[in-house]
Design a protein around this motif. Structure first.
Motif, PDB file in Angstrom:
ATOM      1  N   ASP A 165       0.034   1.733  -4.178  1.00  0.00           N
ATOM      2  CA  ASP A 165      -1.453   1.592  -3.474  1.00  0.00           C
ATOM      3  C   ASP A 165      -2.400   1.464  -4.775  1.00  0.00           C
ATOM      4  O   ASP A 165      -1.888   2.078  -5.557  1.00  0.00           O
ATOM      5  CB  ASP A 165      -1.631   2.427  -2.432  1.00  0.00           C
ATOM      6  CG  ASP A 165      -2.941   2.058  -1.787  1.00  0.00           C
ATOM      7  OD1 ASP A 165      -3.183   0.992  -1.123  1.00  0.00           O
ATOM      8  OD2 ASP A 165      -4.019   2.936  -1.956  1.00  0.00           O
ATOM      9  N   ARG A 166      -3.319   0.664  -4.621  1.00  0.00           N
ATOM     10  CA  ARG A 166      -4.223   0.472  -5.867  1.00  0.00           C
ATOM     11  C   ARG A 166      -5.148   1.758  -5.758  1.00  0.00           C
ATOM     12  O   ARG A 166      -5.641   2.041  -7.004  1.00  0.00           O
ATOM     13  CB  ARG A 166      -5.145  -0.587  -5.443  1.00  0.00           C
ATOM     14  CG  ARG A 166      -6.139  -0.532  -4.561  1.00  0.00           C
ATOM     15  CD  ARG A 166      -7.355  -1.543  -4.477  1.00  0.00           C
ATOM     16  NE  ARG A 166      -8.401  -1.729  -3.348  1.00  0.00           N
ATOM     17  CZ  ARG A 166      -8.441  -2.345  -2.242  1.00  0.00           C
ATOM     18  NH1 ARG A 166      -7.355  -3.303  -2.438  1.00  0.00           N
ATOM     19  NH2 ARG A 166      -9.224  -2.284  -1.579  1.00  0.00           N
TER      20      ARG A 166
ATOM     21  N   ASP B 138       0.926  -1.258   0.004  1.00  0.00           N
ATOM     22  CA  ASP B 138       0.044  -0.005  -0.054  1.00  0.00           C
ATOM     23  C   ASP B 138       0.752   1.213   0.094  1.00  0.00           C
ATOM     24  O   ASP B 138       0.461   2.377   0.638  1.00  0.00           O
ATOM     25  CB  ASP B 138      -0.897   0.184   1.329  1.00  0.00           C
ATOM     26  CG  ASP B 138      -1.687  -1.289   1.488  1.00  0.00           C
ATOM     27  OD1 ASP B 138      -1.858  -1.918   0.286  1.00  0.00           O
ATOM     28  OD2 ASP B 138      -2.360  -1.462   2.596  1.00  0.00           O
TER      29      ASP B 138
ATOM     30  N   GLU C  52      -0.595  -2.838  -7.516  1.00  0.00           N
ATOM     31  CA  GLU C  52      -1.543  -3.471  -7.102  1.00  0.00           C
ATOM     32  C   GLU C  52      -3.068  -2.953  -7.639  1.00  0.00           C
ATOM     33  O   GLU C  52      -3.122  -1.755  -7.774  1.00  0.00           O
ATOM     34  CB  GLU C  52      -1.713  -3.670  -5.404  1.00  0.00           C
ATOM     35  CG  GLU C  52      -1.916  -2.717  -4.747  1.00  0.00           C
ATOM     36  CD  GLU C  52      -2.215  -2.681  -3.134  1.00  0.00           C
ATOM     37  OE1 GLU C  52      -1.667  -3.882  -2.727  1.00  0.00           O
ATOM     38  OE2 GLU C  52      -2.634  -1.764  -2.760  1.00  0.00           O
TER      39      GLU C  52
HETATM   40 MG    MG Z   1      -4.280  -2.589   0.536  1.00  0.00          MG
END
Ligand code: MG
Ligand code: C2E
Ligand code: MG
Ligand code: MG
Length: 291
Positions: free
Chosen positions: A202-203, A180, A236
């Protein structure tokens, strides 16, 4: 009704908060039983080379087969577990299953890494490196196949201790990832001192990158930062082909997200990876050329 708030001020009494507490206690009791009754299971989400689409490993994500509520996602009980000692036991269960799975893959001729998420309590536990080492030996899994994911905030809770525990793990050959990345409070000085192997963006930045210029700048700079520090950079939450394509252009190393595959139970993962490596991967890569 008035009740004292946490900040020392006054808060309006909210009866739902009380219900919440009762529910939390119930869930905690049930989670305790779940550990004893083998209701926790690990799902695996592939991590793929951004250029070839080849699967390089998988992230282990815990799920709870709750007797009455069905399959619960990590977000539905991990924060609760993290507020107690239960998280330590839970993480050891996940680690055990994940390392055993890496062994199963090795026996199938697949050299796949496996990543496990660590919580604050574990990073303050000096017994962890030895437990991890024993686990890897018992399953005859090379340490380099295990990645432990920690967030910036996890590290910053007790940085002195965390730096020591992570250094011991790394000395044992285990990989460390900062999860993250970009959402927490850490400084570049710590990032340097931590000597990690992998940076996971982080997404929230990845999801916005095709529509928001700032997100795109953040992603681009983070990839460069990671590479300049000698780290592998993972994105991610890659949800569509356009983002995947973009990450290829930016030189990101590894992607993880729904555009490849959502997390799967171990047996489903085996079926999926066979199909992916046979033709799914090449189809996906081919489609990227058109976005
Ligand atoms: Mg996460
Ligand atoms: P994380 O480590 O950042 O894991 C990624 C989360 O993003 C997972 O949620 C995954 O299912 C979800 N995800 C994957 N691809 C996509 C995508 O393309 N789009 C979107 N929107 N989401 C995606 P999950 O499994 O619910 O886990 C949530 C968090 O719970 C994890 O975040 C991790 O911090 C924690 N967690 C999961 N398993 C464990 C565990 O065994 N131990 C500990 N301590 N924490 C865990
Ligand atoms: Mg993670
Ligand atoms: Mg993450």
């Amino acid at each position: 009704y008035l009740a004292k708030g946490n900040g020392g001020g006054v808060a309006v009494y909210d009866p739902t908060k009380d219900e919440n507490t009762t529910e939390r206690l119930l869930l905690l009791t049930q989670l305790h039983d779940a550990l004893a009754r083998d209701q926790l299971t690990v799902y695996y989400q592939p991590k793929c080379d951004v250029r070839s689409g080849r699967v390089v490993g998988a992230e282990a994500l815990v799920r709870w087969r709750h007797p009455s509520r069905g399959l619960l996602g990590a977000d539905q009980f991990i924060p609760l577990a993290e507020s107690t000692e239960l998280i330590t036991q839970l993480t050891l269960v996940v680690l055990e299953q994940a390392v055993a799975q890496a062994r199963v893959w090795l026996d199938q001729g697949r050299r796949l890494g496996v990543a496990v998420n660590l919580s604050v309590r574990h990073l303050a536990d000096v017994r962890l490196p030895e437990q991890v080492d024993a686990l890897l030996r018992r399953h005859r899994v090379p340490p380099a196949l295990l990645t432990l994911e920690v967030t910036e905030n996890t590290v910053m809770t007790d940085p002195h201790r965390a730096v020591a525990v992570l250094a011991m793990l790394r000395a044992a050959g285990v990989r460390i990832a900062i999860d993250d990345y970009g959402t927490g409070y850490s400084s570049l000085a710590y990032l340097k001192r931590l000597s990690v192997d992998e940076l996971k963006i982080d997404r929230s930045f990845i999801i916005g990158m095709t529509s928001d210029d700032n997100d795109q700048i953040i992603v681009r700079s983070t990839i460069d930062l990671g590479h300049n520090l000698g780290l592998q950079v993972v994105a991610e939450g890659v949800e569509d082909a356009a983002s995947w394509r973009h990450l290829q252009v930016l030189g990101c190393d590894v992607i993880q997200g729904f555009t490849v595959q959502a997390p799967l139970a171990a047996d489903e993962f085996d079926t999926w990876i066979t199909a992916w490596e046979a033709n799914g991967r090449l189809d996906a890569i081919g489609d990227l050329a058109t976005v």
